[in-house]
Design an enzyme around this catalytic site. Structure first.
Site, short mmCIF file in Angstrom:
data_model
loop_
_atom_site.label_atom_id
_atom_site.label_comp_id
_atom_site.label_asym_id
_atom_site.label_seq_id
_atom_site.Cartn_x
_atom_site.Cartn_y
_atom_site.Cartn_z
N ASN A 93 -7.33 -10.29 5.73
CA ASN A 93 -8.69 -9.76 5.65
C ASN A 93 -9.58 -10.70 4.84
O ASN A 93 -9.08 -11.43 3.98
CB ASN A 93 -8.71 -8.43 4.91
N LYS A 125 7.02 -5.56 1.08
CA LYS A 125 6.23 -4.76 2.03
C LYS A 125 7.12 -4.29 3.19
O LYS A 125 6.99 -3.16 3.67
CB LYS A 125 5.04 -5.57 2.57
N THR A 157 6.33 -1.77 -7.63
CA THR A 157 5.13 -1.12 -7.08
C THR A 157 5.25 -0.91 -5.57
O THR A 157 5.02 0.19 -5.05
CB THR A 157 3.87 -1.95 -7.39
N ASP A 210 -0.18 5.03 -12.23
CA ASP A 210 0.75 4.14 -11.52
C ASP A 210 1.42 4.91 -10.38
O ASP A 210 1.99 5.99 -10.61
CB ASP A 210 1.81 3.70 -12.56
N ALA A 249 -2.20 0.68 -2.58
CA ALA A 249 -1.77 0.12 -3.87
C ALA A 249 -0.58 -0.80 -3.66
O ALA A 249 0.43 -0.42 -3.07
CB ALA A 249 -1.41 1.24 -4.83
N THR A 284 1.33 -5.11 6.34
CA THR A 284 0.82 -6.46 6.63
C THR A 284 1.58 -7.12 7.77
O THR A 284 2.77 -6.83 7.98
CB THR A 284 0.95 -7.32 5.35
N ASP A 285 0.91 -8.04 8.45
CA ASP A 285 1.60 -8.81 9.49
C ASP A 285 2.68 -9.72 8.91
O ASP A 285 3.52 -10.24 9.64
CB ASP A 285 0.60 -9.64 10.32
N GLU A 286 2.63 -9.93 7.57
CA GLU A 286 3.61 -10.84 6.96
C GLU A 286 5.04 -10.31 7.05
O GLU A 286 5.99 -11.07 6.86
CB GLU A 286 3.22 -11.13 5.50
N TYR A 329 6.89 -11.08 -1.71
CA TYR A 329 5.82 -10.14 -1.34
C TYR A 329 6.10 -9.50 0.02
O TYR A 329 6.16 -8.28 0.14
CB TYR A 329 4.45 -10.86 -1.31
N SER A 330 6.30 -10.34 1.04
CA SER A 330 6.47 -9.76 2.38
C SER A 330 7.77 -8.96 2.47
O SER A 330 7.83 -7.94 3.17
CB SER A 330 6.42 -10.84 3.47
P1 NAD Z 1 -5.54 -6.10 -4.07
O1 NAD Z 1 -4.52 -6.89 -4.82
O2 NAD Z 1 -6.95 -6.61 -4.02
O3 NAD Z 1 -5.60 -4.61 -4.66
C1 NAD Z 1 -4.45 -3.89 -5.00
C2 NAD Z 1 -4.88 -2.70 -5.84
O4 NAD Z 1 -3.70 -1.93 -6.13
C3 NAD Z 1 -5.48 -3.08 -7.19
O5 NAD Z 1 -6.65 -2.31 -7.43
C4 NAD Z 1 -4.39 -2.74 -8.20
O6 NAD Z 1 -4.89 -2.36 -9.48
C5 NAD Z 1 -3.69 -1.59 -7.51
N1 NAD Z 1 -2.30 -1.41 -7.94
C6 NAD Z 1 -1.35 -2.37 -8.06
N2 NAD Z 1 -0.20 -1.83 -8.51
C7 NAD Z 1 -0.42 -0.49 -8.64
C8 NAD Z 1 0.39 0.60 -9.04
N3 NAD Z 1 1.68 0.43 -9.40
N4 NAD Z 1 -0.16 1.84 -9.05
C9 NAD Z 1 -1.46 2.03 -8.70
N5 NAD Z 1 -2.27 1.02 -8.34
C10 NAD Z 1 -1.76 -0.23 -8.29
O7 NAD Z 1 -4.94 -5.94 -2.62
P2 NAD Z 1 -5.69 -5.86 -1.20
O8 NAD Z 1 -5.87 -7.24 -0.69
O9 NAD Z 1 -6.84 -4.93 -1.28
O10 NAD Z 1 -4.54 -5.20 -0.32
C11 NAD Z 1 -4.43 -3.78 -0.20
C12 NAD Z 1 -3.25 -3.43 0.68
O11 NAD Z 1 -3.42 -4.03 1.97
C13 NAD Z 1 -1.92 -3.96 0.14
O12 NAD Z 1 -0.94 -2.97 0.38
C14 NAD Z 1 -1.64 -5.21 0.98
O13 NAD Z 1 -0.26 -5.42 1.12
C15 NAD Z 1 -2.28 -4.82 2.30
N6 NAD Z 1 -2.80 -5.93 3.12
C16 NAD Z 1 -3.64 -6.86 2.59
C17 NAD Z 1 -4.15 -7.87 3.41
C18 NAD Z 1 -5.13 -8.88 2.87
O14 NAD Z 1 -5.50 -9.81 3.60
N7 NAD Z 1 -5.61 -8.77 1.64
C19 NAD Z 1 -3.79 -7.92 4.76
C20 NAD Z 1 -2.91 -6.94 5.27
C21 NAD Z 1 -2.44 -5.94 4.44
P1 TYD Z 2 -3.74 -16.27 0.73
O1 TYD Z 2 -5.19 -15.97 0.66
O2 TYD Z 2 -2.94 -16.33 -0.53
O3 TYD Z 2 -3.11 -15.23 1.77
P2 TYD Z 2 -1.63 -15.19 2.46
O4 TYD Z 2 -0.75 -16.16 1.79
O5 TYD Z 2 -1.20 -13.77 2.17
O6 TYD Z 2 -1.84 -15.47 3.90
O7 TYD Z 2 -3.54 -17.67 1.45
C1 TYD Z 2 -4.04 -17.91 2.77
C2 TYD Z 2 -3.58 -19.29 3.18
O8 TYD Z 2 -4.26 -20.26 2.35
C3 TYD Z 2 -2.10 -19.54 2.97
O9 TYD Z 2 -1.61 -20.35 4.04
C4 TYD Z 2 -2.02 -20.32 1.68
C5 TYD Z 2 -3.32 -21.09 1.67
N1 TYD Z 2 -3.89 -21.35 0.32
C6 TYD Z 2 -4.25 -22.66 -0.04
O10 TYD Z 2 -4.11 -23.61 0.74
N2 TYD Z 2 -4.79 -22.87 -1.29
C7 TYD Z 2 -4.96 -21.84 -2.18
O11 TYD Z 2 -5.42 -22.10 -3.32
C8 TYD Z 2 -4.59 -20.51 -1.79
C9 TYD Z 2 -4.76 -19.36 -2.73
C10 TYD Z 2 -4.07 -20.32 -0.52
#
Ligand code: NAD
Ligand code: TYD
Length: 339
Positions: free
Chosen positions: A183, A157, A100, A59, A82, A125-127, A153-154
């Site tokens: 992504n 972050k 976390t 962790d 993470a 994140t852009d959020e 969440y945002s």
């Molecule tokens: P994800 O939820 O797929 O993966 C998160 C990983 O972190 C998991 O493997 C989980 O087991 C691990 N984790 C969670 N809590 C932990 C802890 N306390 N210690 C160690 N490991 C832990 O997330 P993702 O979509 O791959 O996102 C990765 C990073 O990128 C995050 O910081 C997220 O905020 C950021 N991000 C994501 C997106 C997106 O579109 N997914 C966009 C911009 C930024």
């Molecule tokens: P998500 O993949 O959860 O990413 P984020 O909220 O971090 O941008 O959601 C992307 C967009 O899709 C968001 O506007 C919420 C919407 N959404 C739905 O309409 N239905 C769904 O079941 C989910 C998971 C998301």
């Protein structure tokens, strides 16, 4: 060079590990991951065969554990992926996100200070910028846009980002931050929009679109994000924030319709459901800084990327079916505890 990648059993971290192992075969990569519901060790199965890769379960918010790891491994760079990452879950249970995302970041940075002022990169994140109105398509997030968050969440972050910048100013820790847009690509957990819609459409299940489906996200193929982080950790300016995004804005309903069309499934699967609380309207990144300073531009168009992604989900059905059935959580036991 030895790099610690935290959260590497999740979506973007795993893609980053494969990207780095391929591009820098001489680097040692250590992945630290708690294997929460979002962490899937089977995603790293191929990496485990590489002698330059090591997986450690733990962790990032566990001070003693993190300090012991840093004392043993002598990292040159830490890249922190993470996090608790799902907005809907943060609305149900904010606390885990604060622990976390904020305390975990603090714990890693304290270890970076303690074990040799180690270079630290925060994947953000852009959020953190909140949202933009739908009727002002001329507006984009730049690195100087004020932090203005909507969800737990945002907010978590954003809290982490502020702490990272404070560690730079107060202690001189060599940090950078990337703030990326949404992504998509392989290994994306099927609770997020694109993989959720692909997996449900394939099962002919209803596709839950929140609200009126007109919320806009700026989608980037995951490999382009990995390349941006690679550039930042090698050539980025210490203490700086870099926005990452490819000017690919789409409404949610358009994304769902594109997926249905690619899979040859009917639009009658679309079901409008109650809106997310505090639902951000539009995200849109201005990536001028990373282009000007580091020459980064996205290389995968949305047309190519979405096809590649759907194809990956079709070819790797076991990966996401195991998640839906909960089977993936036995993988760690099989790989480690029963050996
Ligand atoms: P994800 O939820 O797929 O993966 C998160 C990983 O972190 C998991 O493997 C989980 O087991 C691990 N984790 C969670 N809590 C932990 C802890 N306390 N210690 C160690 N490991 C832990 O997330 P993702 O979509 O791959 O996102 C990765 C990073 O990128 C995050 O910081 C997220 O905020 C950021 N991000 C994501 C997106 C997106 O579109 N997914 C966009 C911009 C930024
Ligand atoms: P998500 O993949 O959860 O990413 P984020 O909220 O971090 O941008 O959601 C992307 C967009 O899709 C968001 O506007 C919420 C919407 N959404 C739905 O309409 N239905 C769904 O079941 C989910 C998971 C998301």
């Amino acid at each position: 060079m030895k790099i610690l990648v935290t959260g590497g059993a999740g979506f973007i971290g795993a893609n980053f590990i494969y990207y780095m192992l391929d591009k820098y075969p001489e680097y040692d990569i250590v992945c630290l991951d708690k294997l929460t519901y979002a962490g899937n060790l089977s995603t790293l199965e191929k990496a485990m065969q590489n002698a330059k890769f090591k997986f450690v379960k733990g962790d990032i918010a566990d001070v003693e554990f993190v300090n012991n790891l840093f004392a043993q491994e002598k990292f040159d760079i830490v890249v922190n992926f993470a996090a608790e990452s799902h907005v809907d879950r943060s609305i149900e249970d904010p606390r885990t996100f604060l622990i976390t995302n904020i305390l975990g970041t603090q714990t890693l940075m304290d270890a970076c200070r303690k074990y040799g002022n180690i270079r630290y990169h925060q994947v953000s994140t852009d959020e953190v910028y909140g949202d933009l109105p739908l009727d002002r398509l001329d507006l984009f997030f730049t690195e100087t846009t004020p932090i203005h968050t909507s969800s737990p969440y945002s907010s978590s972050k954003a809290g982490a980002d502020l702490l990272v910048l404070a560690y730079y100013r107060t202690y001189g820790l060599p940090v950078t931050i990337s703030r990326c847009s949404n992504n998509y690509g392989p290994y994306h957990f099927p609770e997020k929009l694109i993989p959720l819609m692909i997996s449900r459409a394939l099962a002919n299940k209803s596709l839950p679109v929140y609200g009126n489906g007109l919320n806009v996200r700026d989608w980037l193929y995951v490999e382009d994000h990995c390349r941006a982080i690679d550039l930042i950790i090698h050539r980025g300016k210490i203490g700086e924030v870099y926005n990452v995004g490819g000017h690919n804005e789409r409404t949610n309903i358009d994304i769902v319709k594109i997926i249905l069309k690619e899979l040859n499934k009917p639009e009658s699967l679309i079901t409008y459901v109650a809106d997310r609380k505090g639902h951000d309207m539009r995200y849109a990144i201005d990536p001028t800084k990373i282009y000007n300073e580091l020459g980064w531009l996205p290389t995968t168009t949305f047309q190519e990327g979405i096809k590649k992604t759907i194809d990956w989900y079709l070819k790797n059905e076991k990966w996401w079916q195991d998640i839906l059935s909960g089977e993936y959580q036995n993988y760690y036991k099989k790989m480690y505890e029963q050996k």
